[in-house]
Design a protein around this motif. Structure first.
Motif, PDB file in Angstrom:
ATOM      1  N   LEU A  97      19.798  32.531  25.612  1.00 44.37           N
ATOM      2  CA  LEU A  97      18.700  31.690  26.069  1.00 44.37           C
ATOM      3  C   LEU A  97      17.659  31.622  24.961  1.00 44.37           C
ATOM      4  N   ILE A  98      17.198  30.400  24.617  1.00 46.11           N
ATOM      5  CA  ILE A  98      16.322  30.248  23.452  1.00 46.11           C
ATOM      6  C   ILE A  98      14.992  29.553  23.763  1.00 46.11           C
ATOM      7  N   GLY A  99      14.965  28.595  24.680  1.00 43.10           N
ATOM      8  CA  GLY A  99      13.715  27.976  25.082  1.00 43.10           C
ATOM      9  C   GLY A  99      13.194  26.860  24.217  1.00 43.10           C
ATOM     10  N   SER A 100      13.898  26.518  23.130  1.00 41.49           N
ATOM     11  CA  SER A 100      13.510  25.398  22.285  1.00 41.49           C
ATOM     12  C   SER A 100      14.676  25.054  21.384  1.00 41.49           C
ATOM     13  N   MET A 101      14.428  24.244  20.340  1.00 35.66           N
ATOM     14  CA  MET A 101      15.507  23.669  19.538  1.00 35.66           C
ATOM     15  C   MET A 101      15.759  24.451  18.249  1.00 35.66           C
ATOM     16  N   VAL A 102      15.558  25.761  18.269  1.00 37.96           N
ATOM     17  CA  VAL A 102      15.728  26.562  17.059  1.00 37.96           C
ATOM     18  C   VAL A 102      16.624  27.763  17.363  1.00 37.96           C
ATOM     19  N   PRO A 103      17.760  27.896  16.675  1.00 38.42           N
ATOM     20  CA  PRO A 103      18.618  29.061  16.860  1.00 38.42           C
ATOM     21  C   PRO A 103      18.094  30.265  16.087  1.00 38.42           C
ATOM     22  N   PRO A 104      18.523  31.469  16.443  1.00 39.85           N
ATOM     23  CA  PRO A 104      18.022  32.678  15.773  1.00 39.85           C
ATOM     24  C   PRO A 104      18.342  32.763  14.289  1.00 39.85           C
ATOM     25  N   THR A 105      19.307  31.990  13.802  1.00 36.56           N
ATOM     26  CA  THR A 105      19.652  32.041  12.381  1.00 36.56           C
ATOM     27  C   THR A 105      18.705  31.236  11.504  1.00 36.56           C
ATOM     28  N   ASP A 106      17.783  30.475  12.104  1.00 34.74           N
ATOM     29  CA  ASP A 106      16.794  29.740  11.312  1.00 34.74           C
ATOM     30  C   ASP A 106      15.558  30.606  11.053  1.00 34.74           C
ATOM     31  N   PRO A 107      14.911  30.453   9.898  1.00 34.01           N
ATOM     32  CA  PRO A 107      13.779  31.323   9.533  1.00 34.01           C
ATOM     33  C   PRO A 107      12.585  31.212  10.480  1.00 34.01           C
ATOM     34  N   TRP A 108      12.475  30.109  11.219  1.00 38.11           N
ATOM     35  CA  TRP A 108      11.300  29.895  12.080  1.00 38.11           C
ATOM     36  C   TRP A 108      11.623  30.104  13.559  1.00 38.11           C
ATOM     37  N   TYR A 109      12.690  30.844  13.824  1.00 43.20           N
ATOM     38  CA  TYR A 109      13.048  31.101  15.225  1.00 43.20           C
ATOM     39  C   TYR A 109      12.013  31.980  15.923  1.00 43.20           C
ATOM     40  N   GLU A 110      11.676  31.599  17.165  1.00 46.27           N
ATOM     41  CA  GLU A 110      10.912  32.439  18.077  1.00 46.27           C
ATOM     42  C   GLU A 110      11.532  32.301  19.465  1.00 46.27           C
ATOM     43  N   ASP A 111      11.527  33.371  20.214  1.00 43.01           N
ATOM     44  CA  ASP A 111      12.008  33.310  21.596  1.00 43.01           C
ATOM     45  C   ASP A 111      10.950  32.592  22.430  1.00 43.01           C
ATOM     46  N   LEU A 112      11.260  31.375  22.865  1.00 42.44           N
ATOM     47  CA  LEU A 112      10.310  30.571  23.631  1.00 42.44           C
ATOM     48  C   LEU A 112      10.753  30.402  25.086  1.00 42.44           C
ATOM     49  N   THR A 113      11.578  31.309  25.559  1.00 43.08           N
ATOM     50  CA  THR A 113      12.028  31.218  26.950  1.00 43.08           C
ATOM     51  C   THR A 113      10.888  31.447  27.933  1.00 43.08           C
ATOM     52  N   GLY A 114       9.800  32.078  27.473  1.00 40.29           N
ATOM     53  CA  GLY A 114       8.670  32.327  28.358  1.00 40.29           C
ATOM     54  C   GLY A 114       7.744  31.140  28.530  1.00 40.29           C
ATOM     55  N   VAL A 115       7.971  30.052  27.793  1.00 40.03           N
ATOM     56  CA  VAL A 115       7.094  28.880  27.902  1.00 40.03           C
ATOM     57  C   VAL A 115       7.224  28.234  29.279  1.00 40.03           C
ATOM     58  N   ALA A 116       8.438  28.173  29.803  1.00 39.44           N
ATOM     59  CA  ALA A 116       8.662  27.543  31.111  1.00 39.44           C
ATOM     60  C   ALA A 116       9.532  28.456  31.972  1.00 39.44           C
ATOM     61  N   PRO A 117       8.963  29.562  32.476  1.00 35.21           N
ATOM     62  CA  PRO A 117       9.755  30.503  33.279  1.00 35.21           C
ATOM     63  C   PRO A 117      10.175  29.888  34.613  1.00 35.21           C
ATOM     64  N   TYR A 118      11.293  30.358  35.108  1.00 36.01           N
ATOM     65  CA  TYR A 118      11.832  29.860  36.378  1.00 36.01           C
ATOM     66  C   TYR A 118      10.851  30.123  37.513  1.00 36.01           C
ATOM     67  N   ASP A 119      10.479  29.058  38.230  1.00 38.85           N
ATOM     68  CA  ASP A 119       9.534  29.190  39.346  1.00 38.85           C
ATOM     69  C   ASP A 119       9.729  27.994  40.276  1.00 38.85           C
ATOM     70  N   LYS A 120      10.543  28.166  41.302  1.00 37.36           N
ATOM     71  CA  LYS A 120      10.859  27.067  42.221  1.00 37.36           C
ATOM     72  C   LYS A 120       9.613  26.523  42.919  1.00 37.36           C
ATOM     73  N   ALA A 121       8.728  27.431  43.331  1.00 38.52           N
ATOM     74  CA  ALA A 121       7.538  26.995  44.070  1.00 38.52           C
ATOM     75  C   ALA A 121       6.652  26.112  43.205  1.00 38.52           C
ATOM     76  N   LYS A 122       6.415  26.524  41.952  1.00 35.40           N
ATOM     77  CA  LYS A 122       5.580  25.719  41.059  1.00 35.40           C
ATOM     78  C   LYS A 122       6.250  24.381  40.743  1.00 35.40           C
ATOM     79  N   ALA A 123       7.568  24.398  40.565  1.00 36.36           N
ATOM     80  CA  ALA A 123       8.283  23.162  40.272  1.00 36.36           C
ATOM     81  C   ALA A 123       8.184  22.187  41.435  1.00 36.36           C
ATOM     82  N   THR A 124       8.357  22.702  42.650  1.00 37.49           N
ATOM     83  CA  THR A 124       8.277  21.855  43.844  1.00 37.49           C
ATOM     84  C   THR A 124       6.886  21.247  43.989  1.00 37.49           C
ATOM     85  N   ALA A 125       5.875  22.081  43.790  1.00 36.56           N
ATOM     86  CA  ALA A 125       4.492  21.606  43.915  1.00 36.56           C
ATOM     87  C   ALA A 125       4.159  20.577  42.838  1.00 36.56           C
ATOM     88  N   ALA A 126       4.628  20.799  41.622  1.00 38.21           N
ATOM     89  CA  ALA A 126       4.333  19.873  40.525  1.00 38.21           C
ATOM     90  C   ALA A 126       4.964  18.510  40.769  1.00 38.21           C
TER      91      ALA A 126
END
Length: 504
Positions: A317-346
């Motif tokens: 799981l990566i969260g954006s368009m950058v794989p770990p083998t690129d020099p500018w990789y960051e784990d961005l999976t926390g940008v949009a965490p799974y939350d059914k209630a917030k998704a439904t409300a939005a």
């Protein structure tokens, strides 16, 4: 002048030494010009068959997977770690202003039509990207202001501005070198300088490559390689089990790997790739112009559950368009965490609850299985999802990629460093963001530190703006006969390199 030759040549030498050792271990001849593996053949099982053999006019990763590095060489290429190393260029220098590249070329390369490769062919190939290519990737050559053959073995390329990305793009299909007299039948009879030459194509079944015995470098072990295409992952697995093929180049049913890991006849290789499996949004559609809808879709998807369900938990799981083998990789999976209630409300707040979205999927196993999970999870937050299956590559490339006739789709983008290529107004995502354009321009023109900083900002930008959703990064899963050597752990280029493969 900054030189890249010494380290790169050492790396290339190590690779050639490894290939030579593999050939020797198989008891093949080692004298110059001999055929390393005699008349031994190899069959590789793959999934996505090319729509054409001409990647200058036809998009899709299936074409360079077969041809790049095998039939076509570039001036430079990537090694397995992502470093840029020599190919048809033995060495190169860069001027202090970072705008002029001077390449020293090998002097013994020939095309399979008999013509010698010279700097004039390199000039022709570079200029032809700008004048004759029709795919979106041609923009990589826009920064070139002039290409000049100083001598048959010396090429000078001048850029209009410093570009960190240009030399890297030369390792991709954009940098392929073409014969000036061999471009009449690119779609059906490609001509290159590579270790293999095109043999035949039985559409819907297989492509055959023959060893190029006039190859200028170390000749490959196998005299013939057949690339066989399977739409069904079970049929692909059975082909290896029955000896019809020797390699599964892209495992499509990872849940079935135990039948190979428990069998001493086979080896299983697992590494990483550039293959971001993207849930793409058509950002030109009114429903996707509301960022609340895009973000809600991202938060409606339980990515870990999806990965476990449709790809047996393999991948990352990566969260954006950058794989770990690129020099500018960051784990961005926390940008949009799974939350059914917030998704439904939005979705309710955006007035999109109950909206129907058309998910148009290519007939590729991972897309089919993941599409069902996406449909289920989005319907749990109030959306309606209809699924269309489009034959891949032809129907999907025409309907989704070319005409943008879709709401959502799922496809693995395997081209290296393709964030800017995928997320722009002219691409099928129709993503128009001046802030992203500015960040990418600054990344390309700045020094190394500025490149990394701005690419990180660009990756975070598309994640926070929910330009798409990134389901997971495909693993490199390869299964092969136990005695096959030279298989790569990581697949981070566009090519499936056949030249390193041998039997022990």
């Amino acid at each position: 002048m900054k030189s890249y030759s010494t380290r790169a040549i050492a790396l290339l030498g190590a690779a050639l030494l490894a290939a030579s050792a593999a050939a020797c271990s198989a008891g093949s001849g080692t004298t110059p010009g001999s055929s390393p593996g005699g008349d031994q053949s190899l069959a590789v099982g793959l999934v996505a068959e090319p729509a054409s053999l001409d990647f200058t006019t036809t998009d899709g990763a299936a074409i360079p997977q077969v041809l790049l590095g095998n039939v076509y060489n570039g001036l430079v290429k990537q090694d397995e770690t992502g470093k840029i190393v020599p190919d048809l260029a033995k060495s190169w220098t860069v001027s202090p202003d970072r705008k002029t590249y001077t390449f020293t070329l090998v002097d013994n390369a020939k095309f399979t039509n008999g013509a010698a490769f010279t700097a004039a062919d390199a000039v022709f190939s570079i200029n032809r990207v700008k004048t004759a290519w029709t795919t979106s990737l041609k923009s990589a050559m826009d920064v070139v202001s002039a290409a000049k053959a100083v001598s048959p073995t010396e090429l000078q390329v001048t850029l209009s501005a410093p570009s960190n990305g240009w030399l890297f793009r030369m390792t991709t299909r954009v940098g392929a070198m073409f014969s000036q007299t061999g471009i009449d039948k690119l779609a059906t009879d490609p001509v290159g300088t590579g270790p293999y030459k095109f043999g035949s194509w039985k559409r819907g079944d297989s492509i055959v490559l023959q060893r190029n015995d006039g190859y200028w470098g170390t000749k490959p072990f196998f005299n013939q390689v057949t690339l066989k295409y399977f739409k069904d992952p079970t049929a692909l697995n059975n082909a290896l089990l029955t000896g019809t093929i020797n390699v599964i180049g892209t495992v499509q049913a990872p849940e079935a790997l135990t039948q190979f890991t428990s069998n001493s006849k086979y080896q299983v290789i697992e590494g990483t790739t550039n293959g971001e499996v993207v849930l793409s949004f058509n950002n030109s559609r009114p429903v996707f112009k509301d960022i609340r809808v895009r973000q809600a879709i991202r938060q409606a998807i339980d990515h870990k559950a999806l990965l476990d369900t449709c790809f047996a938990g393999r991948g990352k799981l990566i969260g954006s368009m950058v794989p770990p083998t690129d020099p500018w990789y960051e784990d961005l999976t926390g940008v949009a965490p799974y939350d059914k209630a917030k998704a439904t409300a939005a979705l309710k707040a955006a007035g999109a609850a109950g909206a129907t979205l058309r998910l148009r999927l290519p007939t590729l196993p991972y897309a089919t299985s993941c599409g069902q999970v996406v449909k289920s999870q989005l319907e749990q937050v109030g959306l309606k999802v209809t699924i269309d299956q489009l034959e891949f590559p032809a129907a999907w490339l025409t309907t989704v990629f070319k005409n943008a006739d879709y709401d959502m789709s799922i496809i693995a983008h395997v081209e290296p460093r393709d964030l800017g290529a995928v997320f722009n107004a002219k691409y099928y995502t129709r993503y128009d963001d001046p802030t992203l354009v500015s960040l990418l321009a600054s990344a390309d023109s700045g020094d190394e530190a500025a490149q990394v900083d701005n690419m990180k900002k660009a990756a975070r930008r598309i994640s926070e703006q929910a330009a798409a959703d990134w389901l997971f990064l495909l693993p490199n899963l390869v299964v092969a006969d136990k005695n096959l050597t030279g298989l790569p752990t990581n697949a981070i280029t566009e090519s499936f390199d056949l030249s390193r493969l041998a039997r022990s």
